[in-house]
Scaffold this motif. Structure first.
Motif, PDB file in Angstrom:
ATOM      1  N   ARG A 203      -0.290  14.935   3.288  1.00 31.23           N
ATOM      2  CA  ARG A 203      -1.643  14.720   3.815  1.00 31.23           C
ATOM      3  C   ARG A 203      -2.114  13.305   3.483  1.00 31.23           C
ATOM      4  N   ARG A 204      -1.951  12.887   2.208  1.00 34.01           N
ATOM      5  CA  ARG A 204      -2.429  11.563   1.807  1.00 34.01           C
ATOM      6  C   ARG A 204      -1.627  10.465   2.518  1.00 34.01           C
TER       7      ARG A 204
ATOM      8  N   VAL B 200       0.841  -1.208   0.000  1.00 31.77           N
ATOM      9  CA  VAL B 200       0.000   0.000   0.000  1.00 31.77           C
ATOM     10  C   VAL B 200       0.875   1.257   0.000  1.00 31.77           C
TER      11      VAL B 200
ATOM     12  N   GLU C  11      -7.341  -3.131  14.868  1.00 33.48           N
ATOM     13  CA  GLU C  11      -8.672  -3.716  15.012  1.00 33.48           C
ATOM     14  C   GLU C  11      -8.632  -5.223  14.746  1.00 33.48           C
TER      15      GLU C  11
ATOM     16  N   ILE D  92      -0.177  10.591   5.424  1.00 30.92           N
ATOM     17  CA  ILE D  92      -0.593  10.528   6.836  1.00 30.92           C
ATOM     18  C   ILE D  92      -1.935   9.797   6.948  1.00 30.92           C
ATOM     19  N   GLN D  93      -2.858  10.089   6.030  1.00 32.59           N
ATOM     20  CA  GLN D  93      -4.166   9.407   6.040  1.00 32.59           C
ATOM     21  C   GLN D  93      -3.977   7.892   5.902  1.00 32.59           C
ATOM     22  N   ILE D  94      -3.122   7.480   4.976  1.00 31.36           N
ATOM     23  CA  ILE D  94      -2.934   6.046   4.709  1.00 31.36           C
ATOM     24  C   ILE D  94      -2.219   5.367   5.887  1.00 31.36           C
ATOM     25  N   GLU D  95      -1.183   6.022   6.421  1.00 31.50           N
ATOM     26  CA  GLU D  95      -0.448   5.424   7.559  1.00 31.50           C
ATOM     27  C   GLU D  95      -1.391   5.175   8.733  1.00 31.50           C
ATOM     28  N   SER D  96      -2.224   6.180   9.018  1.00 34.17           N
ATOM     29  CA  SER D  96      -3.156   6.063  10.135  1.00 34.17           C
ATOM     30  C   SER D  96      -4.152   4.933   9.870  1.00 34.17           C
ATOM     31  N   ASP D  97      -4.651   4.868   8.640  1.00 35.96           N
ATOM     32  CA  ASP D  97      -5.647   3.849   8.275  1.00 35.96           C
ATOM     33  C   ASP D  97      -5.057   2.445   8.414  1.00 35.96           C
ATOM     34  N   LEU D  98      -3.822   2.260   7.918  1.00 43.80           N
ATOM     35  CA  LEU D  98      -3.171   0.943   8.006  1.00 43.80           C
ATOM     36  C   LEU D  98      -3.017   0.521   9.462  1.00 43.80           C
ATOM     37  N   TRP D  99      -2.631   1.475  10.285  1.00 44.99           N
ATOM     38  CA  TRP D  99      -2.427   1.164  11.706  1.00 44.99           C
ATOM     39  C   TRP D  99      -3.759   0.787  12.364  1.00 44.99           C
ATOM     40  N   GLU D 100      -4.801   1.564  12.090  1.00 46.06           N
ATOM     41  CA  GLU D 100      -6.108   1.310  12.723  1.00 46.06           C
ATOM     42  C   GLU D 100      -6.646  -0.062  12.312  1.00 46.06           C
ATOM     43  N   GLU D 101      -6.492  -0.403  11.014  1.00 43.62           N
ATOM     44  CA  GLU D 101      -7.038  -1.681  10.546  1.00 43.62           C
ATOM     45  C   GLU D 101      -6.285  -2.851  11.185  1.00 43.62           C
TER      46      GLU D 101
END
Lengths: 319, 119
Positions: free
Chosen positions: A33-34, A15, A48, A36-45
Motif C-alpha cells: 500500500r505504501r 525516495v 506536473e 503504491i502511494q509513493i510511486e503514484s506521488d512521484l509520478w504525479e509530481e
C-alpha cells in the motif's frame, strides 16, 4: 514524459530506497500500500513539473525535500508494526564497537569529501567542471552522501537503542546530535544533487547564465550544512565517550582523545567568534575531528575485538 | 507525548476540509498528490507536505473510518501510462468531522470556548 522520468531517476531512486528501508519487515499489505502511494506521488509530481516547465534541479530538491520532511512521520508509521524480528547474537560491547567504526568512516567521509572545490578556481569554472564531469559521477557522489547521511542516522538510532538503557540522558544526547549530523549530511546530499543537476544543464546549454549565481547560493547553504554536521558530531562523540567511560565499556586512558578534541573545539569556537585567520580555524577544526576519529577507531576496534572490559552483556533482541 | 486515540491533528483536519471541498466541487474521489497540492494552494504555501506526513495522515483517517479508499483499476492506470493511484473519498463520518472542522476554523471564538470547555 519518459525523458523527465529518466532525468528524475536519482531523486526517485532515493525516495524508493528510503521507502524500502522503512517498510522492511512490515506486513505485505501495508508495504504494498505504501509503495503504491509513493510511486503514484512521484509520478504525479514529475508530470506536473514537466507540464509547468519546472527546472530539473528544483524538482530534485522538491522531491527529496518532501522525503526528508516526511521522515519523522515515516518512522512513526513504522513503529505501528514494531521492529524487525532480528535475533541479535552479538554482545553489547561488540555491537557498540562495530557502530563506532561505522561512525568513524561516516564522520571522516562525510566531513572531508566534498565533490567540488571552490578554493582552487573561481566558482563559474568549478560549476562548468561539475557539469562536464558526467551524470554518472554526479549521481554517484550524490548517492555517496545519501549513504553517509543515512548511515549516520542509522548508527544514531542503534546506539540510542543499545546505550539509552545504560545512561539515559547522555546516550539520548549522543543519539540526538548524531541524528542531527546525519540529517545535515542528507540535506547536503540533496543540495549536491540539485547543484550538479543544474551544472549538467548549464554545461549542455539548457540553463541560463543566472544558474551559476543560483547554484552558488546552494553551495553556500551546503557548506553551512557540512559545518553544522561537523559541529553536531563533536558533542555527539563527547557524549558517547562519557557514556562508554561511565559504563566501563571504554578504558580510562581513551579519555585523552576527547579531552584533546574538546580543548581544540573550545579554541575553535573562540577563533570563529573572534574571526581570526583561516589557517588557525582549519588547524583547530582538524584538531577537533582528528582526535575524535582516532578515539572512534581505537575504542571501536577494542570493543569489537574484545568483550573483556565489561563482560558479555547481551544486546536487546529486537532493533 | 502520545496523543489520544481518534484525536485529529491539525493536518488531518486540513485533509478532511480539502476532501470536503473536492466533494462539493463534484469530485468526490481524489488521490494523495492531488490533495497535497490542493492544501498547499489553499494555504498559499510554496512547499508540498512531506510524503510521510501525507500518507500517514491519509492512512489514519482511513483507519478511523473518516475516509474510504480503493486502488484504482489497473486498466485505467495502464491506459493513462502511469502507476495505479489509491483513490480516497469522504465517508459520512468524515463529512461530519470535516464540517465541524470548517466551522471551528471559521469561528475562532467558538474554537476558544471549546478549548476552555475541555480544560
Amino acid at each position: 514524459m519518459s525523458a523527465i522520468l529518466v532525468r528524475q531517476n536519482s531523486a526517485n531512486a532515493i525516495v524508493r530506497g528510503w521507502t524500502r528501508l522503512y517498510t522492511a519487515g512490515t506486513p505485505a499489505g501495508a508495504k504494498e500500500r505504501r509503495r503504491i502511494q509513493i510511486e503514484s506521488d512521484l509520478w504525479e509530481e514529475a508530470a506536473e513539473a514537466s507540464a509547468a516547465g519546472l527546472p530539473q534541479g528544483l524538482l530534485f530538491v522538491n522531491i527529496v525535500g518532501r522525503m526528508i520532511r516526511g521522515m519523522p512521520a515515516d518512522i512513526l508509521w513504522r513503529t505501528r508494526y514494531g521492529g524487525p524480528n532480528v535475533n541479535l547474537s552479538i554482545s553489547l560491547p561488540r555491537a557498540t564497537g562495530l557502530l563506532l567504526l561505522i561512525l568513524a568512516v561516516a564522520a571522516v567521509a562525510g566531513t572531508s569529501i566534498q565533490g567540488y572545490d571552490t578554493s582552487r578556481d573561481s566558482w563559474p569554472s568549478e560549476f562548468q567542471r561539475l557539469g562536464e564531469q558526467g551524470e554518472t559521477t554526479n549521481h554517484l557522489t550524490t548517492a555517496f552522501f545519501f549513504v553517509i547521511g543515512f548511515a549516520m542516522i542509522g548508527v544514531a538510532t542503534l546506539l540510542g537503542v543499545l546505550l539509552i538503557p545504560k545512561s539515559r540522558i547522555l546516550a539520548s544526547l549522543a543519539a540526538a546530535f548524531l541524528g542531527a549530523a546525519g540529517v545535515a549530511i542528507t540535506i547536503s546530499a540533496a543540495l549536491y544533487g540539485a547543484i550538479s543537476s543544474e551544472a549538467a544543464e548549464f554545461a549542455a546549454g539548457k540553463a541560463p547564465a543566472t544558474a551559476i549565481a543560483e547554484a552558488r547560493i546552494l553551495v553556500i547553504v551546503l557548506d553551512g550544512m557540512m559545518i553544522a554536521a561537523a559541529a553536531a558530531l563533536a558533542p555527539a562523540c563527547y557524549a558517547l565517550a562519557a557514556v562508554l567511560l561511565r559504563t566501563n565499556l571504554a578504558p580510562r586512558w581513551s579519555a585523552a582523545f576527547p579531552l584533546l578534541s574538546g580543548l581544540s573545539f573550545t579554541a575553535l569556537a573562540v577563533v570563529e567568534v573572534g574571526r581570526f585567520s583561516g589557517y588557525a580555524a582549519w588547524g583547530l577544526f582538524m584538531g577537533t575531528l582528528l582526535p575524535l576519529s582516532g578515539w572512534l577507531i581505537v575504542v571501536g576496534f577494542k570493543l569489537l575485538l574484545s568483550d573483556a572490559l565489561s563482560g558479555p552483556a547481551k544486546a536487546p533482541a529486537t532493533a | 507525548m502520545r496523543r489520544k486515540p481518534n484525536t485529529l491533528v491539525p493536518f488531518e483536519r486540513q485533509l478532511l476540509m480539502a476532501a470536503l471541498a473536492f466533494a462539493e466541487a463534484g469530485q468526490p474521489e481524489f488521490h494523495g498528490y492531488a490533495i497535497a497540492r490542493d492544501i498547499a494552494e489553499a494555504a498559499e504555501a510554496k512547499r508540498l507536505v512531506g510524503h510521510g506526513t501525507l500518507y500517514r495522515a491519509l492512512d489514519r483517517l482511513d483507519d478511523f473510518g473518516m475516509l474510504a479508499s480503493r486502488l484504482e483499476d489497473a486498466d485505467a492506470a495502464a491506459a493513462a501510462s502511469r502507476p495505479r493511484r489509491r483513490m480516497y473519498w469522504l465517508t459520512a463520518e468524515g463529512e461530519l468531522a470535516a464540517i465541524a472542522a470548517r466551522q471551528a476554523m471559521s469561528s475562532p471564538v467558538s474554537n476558544l470556548q471549546q478549548g476552555w470547555a475541555s480544560q
